[in-house]
Design a protein around this motif. Structure first.
Motif, PDB file in Angstrom:
ATOM      1  N   THR A 271       0.811  -1.227   0.000  1.00 20.99           N
ATOM      2  CA  THR A 271       0.000   0.000   0.000  1.00 20.99           C
ATOM      3  C   THR A 271       0.842   1.274   0.000  1.00 20.99           C
ATOM      4  N   LEU A 272       2.158   1.172  -0.038  1.00 19.82           N
ATOM      5  CA  LEU A 272       3.007   2.364   0.018  1.00 19.82           C
ATOM      6  C   LEU A 272       3.081   3.021  -1.359  1.00 19.82           C
ATOM      7  N   GLY A 273       1.969   3.534  -1.809  1.00 25.88           N
ATOM      8  CA  GLY A 273       1.909   4.179  -3.111  1.00 25.88           C
ATOM      9  C   GLY A 273       0.571   4.864  -3.300  1.00 25.88           C
ATOM     10  N   TYR A 274       0.424   5.512  -4.438  1.00 26.94           N
ATOM     11  CA  TYR A 274      -0.823   6.172  -4.818  1.00 26.94           C
ATOM     12  C   TYR A 274      -1.280   7.149  -3.719  1.00 26.94           C
ATOM     13  N   ASP A 275      -2.571   7.063  -3.319  1.00 22.75           N
ATOM     14  CA  ASP A 275      -3.120   8.012  -2.356  1.00 22.75           C
ATOM     15  C   ASP A 275      -3.152   7.472  -0.927  1.00 22.75           C
ATOM     16  N   THR A 276      -2.277   6.537  -0.622  1.00 25.12           N
ATOM     17  CA  THR A 276      -2.089   6.133   0.771  1.00 25.12           C
ATOM     18  C   THR A 276      -1.363   7.262   1.505  1.00 25.12           C
ATOM     19  N   PRO A 277      -1.865   7.720   2.648  1.00 28.58           N
ATOM     20  CA  PRO A 277      -1.164   8.766   3.397  1.00 28.58           C
ATOM     21  C   PRO A 277       0.244   8.315   3.772  1.00 28.58           C
ATOM     22  N   ASP A 278       1.219   9.191   3.556  1.00 26.89           N
ATOM     23  CA  ASP A 278       2.627   8.873   3.761  1.00 26.89           C
ATOM     24  C   ASP A 278       2.949   8.897   5.255  1.00 26.89           C
ATOM     25  N   SER A 279       3.359   7.752   5.784  1.00 30.98           N
ATOM     26  CA  SER A 279       3.668   7.646   7.212  1.00 30.98           C
ATOM     27  C   SER A 279       4.870   8.489   7.613  1.00 30.98           C
ATOM     28  N   VAL A 280       5.804   8.711   6.686  1.00 32.28           N
ATOM     29  CA  VAL A 280       6.980   9.527   6.997  1.00 32.28           C
ATOM     30  C   VAL A 280       6.561  10.955   7.327  1.00 32.28           C
ATOM     31  N   ALA A 281       5.463  11.410   6.692  1.00 36.55           N
ATOM     32  CA  ALA A 281       4.939  12.758   6.924  1.00 36.55           C
ATOM     33  C   ALA A 281       3.757  12.739   7.879  1.00 36.55           C
ATOM     34  N   SER A 282       3.631  11.657   8.653  1.00 36.99           N
ATOM     35  CA  SER A 282       2.497  11.503   9.571  1.00 36.99           C
ATOM     36  C   SER A 282       1.167  11.671   8.847  1.00 36.99           C
ATOM     37  N   GLY A 283       1.131  11.240   7.591  1.00 41.57           N
ATOM     38  CA  GLY A 283      -0.098  11.256   6.812  1.00 41.57           C
ATOM     39  C   GLY A 283      -0.469  12.592   6.217  1.00 41.57           C
ATOM     40  N   ALA A 284       0.459  13.575   6.237  1.00 40.67           N
ATOM     41  CA  ALA A 284       0.131  14.928   5.760  1.00 40.67           C
ATOM     42  C   ALA A 284       0.122  15.043   4.241  1.00 40.67           C
ATOM     43  N   PHE A 285       0.664  14.076   3.520  1.00 42.25           N
ATOM     44  CA  PHE A 285       0.499  14.021   2.065  1.00 42.25           C
ATOM     45  C   PHE A 285       0.488  12.563   1.634  1.00 42.25           C
ATOM     46  N   TYR A 286       0.174  12.339   0.364  1.00 43.33           N
ATOM     47  CA  TYR A 286       0.077  10.985  -0.155  1.00 43.33           C
ATOM     48  C   TYR A 286       1.434  10.511  -0.671  1.00 43.33           C
ATOM     49  N   PHE A 287       1.595   9.186  -0.728  1.00 42.49           N
ATOM     50  CA  PHE A 287       2.870   8.636  -1.172  1.00 42.49           C
ATOM     51  C   PHE A 287       3.229   9.101  -2.581  1.00 42.49           C
ATOM     52  N   ASP A 288       2.239   9.218  -3.474  1.00 48.91           N
ATOM     53  CA  ASP A 288       2.596   9.597  -4.845  1.00 48.91           C
ATOM     54  C   ASP A 288       2.812  11.096  -5.008  1.00 48.91           C
ATOM     55  N   GLU A 289       2.740  11.876  -3.925  1.00 53.00           N
ATOM     56  CA  GLU A 289       3.042  13.298  -3.979  1.00 53.00           C
ATOM     57  C   GLU A 289       4.499  13.600  -3.641  1.00 53.00           C
ATOM     58  N   ALA A 290       5.273  12.584  -3.259  1.00 58.25           N
ATOM     59  CA  ALA A 290       6.688  12.781  -2.984  1.00 58.25           C
ATOM     60  C   ALA A 290       7.410  13.228  -4.254  1.00 58.25           C
ATOM     61  N   PHE A 291       8.278  14.216  -4.119  1.00 60.03           N
ATOM     62  CA  PHE A 291       9.054  14.764  -5.244  1.00 60.03           C
ATOM     63  C   PHE A 291       8.139  15.295  -6.356  1.00 60.03           C
ATOM     64  N   GLY A 292       6.966  15.784  -5.976  1.00 62.90           N
ATOM     65  CA  GLY A 292       6.018  16.288  -6.956  1.00 62.90           C
ATOM     66  C   GLY A 292       5.077  15.202  -7.437  1.00 62.90           C
ATOM     67  N   PHE A 293       5.649  14.112  -7.918  1.00 64.74           N
ATOM     68  CA  PHE A 293       4.896  12.909  -8.257  1.00 64.74           C
ATOM     69  C   PHE A 293       5.861  11.744  -8.290  1.00 64.74           C
ATOM     70  N   SER A 294       5.441  10.610  -7.735  1.00 65.43           N
ATOM     71  CA  SER A 294       6.276   9.404  -7.785  1.00 65.43           C
ATOM     72  C   SER A 294       5.380   8.177  -7.872  1.00 65.43           C
ATOM     73  N   GLY A 295       5.948   7.103  -8.398  1.00 70.02           N
ATOM     74  CA  GLY A 295       5.215   5.851  -8.485  1.00 70.02           C
ATOM     75  C   GLY A 295       4.595   5.614  -9.843  1.00 70.02           C
ATOM     76  N   ALA A 296       3.612   4.736  -9.880  1.00 70.31           N
ATOM     77  CA  ALA A 296       3.015   4.278 -11.135  1.00 70.31           C
ATOM     78  C   ALA A 296       2.090   5.329 -11.736  1.00 70.31           C
ATOM     79  N   LEU A 297       1.906   5.249 -13.068  1.00 71.07           N
ATOM     80  CA  LEU A 297       1.101   6.209 -13.824  1.00 71.07           C
ATOM     81  C   LEU A 297      -0.305   5.734 -14.118  1.00 71.07           C
ATOM     82  N   ASP A 298      -0.659   4.526 -13.687  1.00 71.01           N
ATOM     83  CA  ASP A 298      -1.855   3.883 -14.208  1.00 71.01           C
ATOM     84  C   ASP A 298      -3.182   4.418 -13.682  1.00 71.01           C
ATOM     85  N   ARG A 299      -3.194   5.239 -12.633  1.00 70.19           N
ATOM     86  CA  ARG A 299      -4.468   5.731 -12.106  1.00 70.19           C
ATOM     87  C   ARG A 299      -5.038   6.894 -12.926  1.00 70.19           C
ATOM     88  N   TYR A 300      -4.212   7.487 -13.787  1.00 70.16           N
ATOM     89  CA  TYR A 300      -4.627   8.701 -14.489  1.00 70.16           C
ATOM     90  C   TYR A 300      -4.474   8.577 -16.004  1.00 70.16           C
TER      91      TYR A 300
END
Length: 453
Positions: A271-300
């Motif tokens: 689950t460490l991807g897409y719109d799962t809240p990022d635990s490193v940021a205590s859930g303040a942003f989603y995993f795919d918002e790291a570095f602007g965008f990261s991870g797979a492209l298939d949701r869009y």
């Protein structure tokens, strides 16, 4: 229907099916030749703009500062420059054509928010071997799986003459940051009451086998991003660790593991991807918002809207030189410590694909034409309101060489919060280039060893 028209219809149908499947053809030799003429070796327009406010690219920023040692804080090469103008809610209408919707929303919401615009410096650069590979990629690299995968690419910008939104996003995901790096960092979350809290303090180690100098498309195993992140603080998080392995093969997908201190074990973390809240940021942003965008492209679905001139954060070396207490304001970063410049950017719009879901239904990304770094992003909620504004802070790093975006963040306009991530200010060492790590380094076994305490 005569034979000629029938043949044309069949050909059109075949091309249409190929296009729908995302099997994009590589560019021809004539277009690739532009990389040695009117375009920079990475595919940007070499010339400046007509107004003279964006200069011609002259090779970029390729020299380390005098006396610089790997990992030292990098000085601001343009520290003596003064702003050309400052833009806030008071005068934003005069500059609206060069402001993103997100930046305008920040100005409207926060009276103290402004951007100080400085002379533009096109500091983007890569080693010559990376330029050579980029030229080869132009005629050999292609997308597959509906744009979700790529093949035939290595060691350079994959699509220096981009034709589709997927190609531009792959350029961003594979943007040049060196072969491997180590970075001490802190992550801060500022809540609606104006208080900033350090959510994570740790070490990030990254390598990109895609960029290995001695590699090739034939040797490349598909992993383009290997990340080992170990958290040292705050105390209740100490030892929590994450391992990510991102691939250019959509069928394989992101491989992720977490080391859980309380359980003293490593487990797969799909689950460490897409719109799962990022635990490193205590859930303040989603995993795919790291570095602007990261991870797979298939949701869009990804669409190129064009290229435009926009004020963006750039050459922000001064930000890393600031103390956190000076940088973190109650509602936004202190504008005194963030440099903005006018640059040409690719504008890419993302809308949730049919049959897919994501917490953010619509996004718009602004990719620097020289580096393909995502410098700004706008995100809307289901009611069409600007909800989230993402940013990165590209820095001039002559030792890498070039413009590298490591620090990033997010403004949540509805929650009235913001995040500053991957900020190494006041650390004993900052972004440090490393020789490639061993094959066994980015493994679940090493993750457990790193996280144990």
């Amino acid at each position: 229907m005569n034979k000629m028209s029938m043949g044309a219809a069949i050909t059109a149908a075949i091309l249409g099916l190929a296009w729908a499947a995302g099997a994009q053809a590589v560019v021809g030799p004539d277009e690739a030749a532009k990389l040695k003429g009117e375009l920079t070796p990475s595919g940007a327009e070499k010339a400046g703009n007509k107004a003279g406010t964006i200069p011609a690219w002259d090779g970029g920023y390729t020299k380390a500062p005098a006396g610089y040692k790997e990992g030292d804080p990098r000085p601001d090469p343009y520290a003596n420059e003064k702003p050309l103008l400052s833009i806030s809610a008071k005068n934003m209408d005069q500059h609206a054509d060069k402001l993103t919707d997100g930046v305008k929303a920040l100005m409207k919401k926060y009276p103290g928010y402004r951007i100080d615009v400085y002379p533009t410096h096109r500091t983007a650069a890569m080693p010559q071997w990376a330029y050579d590979n980029t030229f080869k990629n132009a005629t050999r690299c292609k997308t597959t799986d509906g744009g979700q995968s790529i093949e035939g690419c290595h060691g350079g910008v994959p699509f220096p003459v981009p034709k589709t939104g997927h190609e531009l996003m792959w350029n961003h995901l594979l943007s040049w940051k060196g072969q491997a790096s180590s970075m001490q960092f802190r992550l801060f979350v500022t809540t609606s009451d104006g208080k900033s809290t350090m959510a994570s303090d740790g070490l990030s180690e990254v390598q990109s086998p895609y960029w290995f100098k001695d590699g090739s498309p034939e040797k490349f195993n598909g992993d383009y991003n290997n990340l080992m992140l170990v958290t040292y603080g705050p105390p209740f998080k100490a030892g929590e660790s994450i391992l990510l392995r991102d691939t250019v093969n959509a069928g394989k997908g992101r491989q992720a593991w977490q080391y859980l201190v309380g359980q003293r074990r490593t487990r797969k973390a799909p689950t460490l991807g897409y719109d799962t809240p990022d635990s490193v940021a205590s859930g303040a942003f989603y995993f795919d918002e790291a570095f602007g965008f990261s991870g797979a492209l298939d949701r869009y679905d990804w669409k190129i809207l064009g290229k435009k001139e926009v004020y963006v954060p750039y050459n922000t070396n001064r930000t890393w030189l600031a103390k956190a207490s000076d940088l973190l304001g109650p509602q936004h970063l202190n504008p005194d410590h963030v440099r903005w410049e006018l640059h040409r950017v690719w504008e890419v719009e993302a809308t949730v694909a049919a049959g897919k879901r994501h917490a953010v239904p619509k996004r718009r990304y602004y990719l620097d034409e020289d580096t393909y770094n995502m410098v700004l992003s706008d995100m809307w909620d289901g009611q069409g309101q600007i909800w989230r504004v993402g940013y990165t802070l590209p820095m001039a790093m002559g030792d890498v060489p070039g413009s590298v975006a490591q620090t990033f963040g997010l403004y949540n306009l509805l929650a009235n919060t913001y995040v500053l991530a991957n900020y190494p200010g006041e650390k004993s060492y900052q972004y440090k280039q490393m020789p490639p790590f061993s094959d066994s380094y980015f493994t679940p076994e090493n993750l457990a060893a790193k996280g144990s305490r």
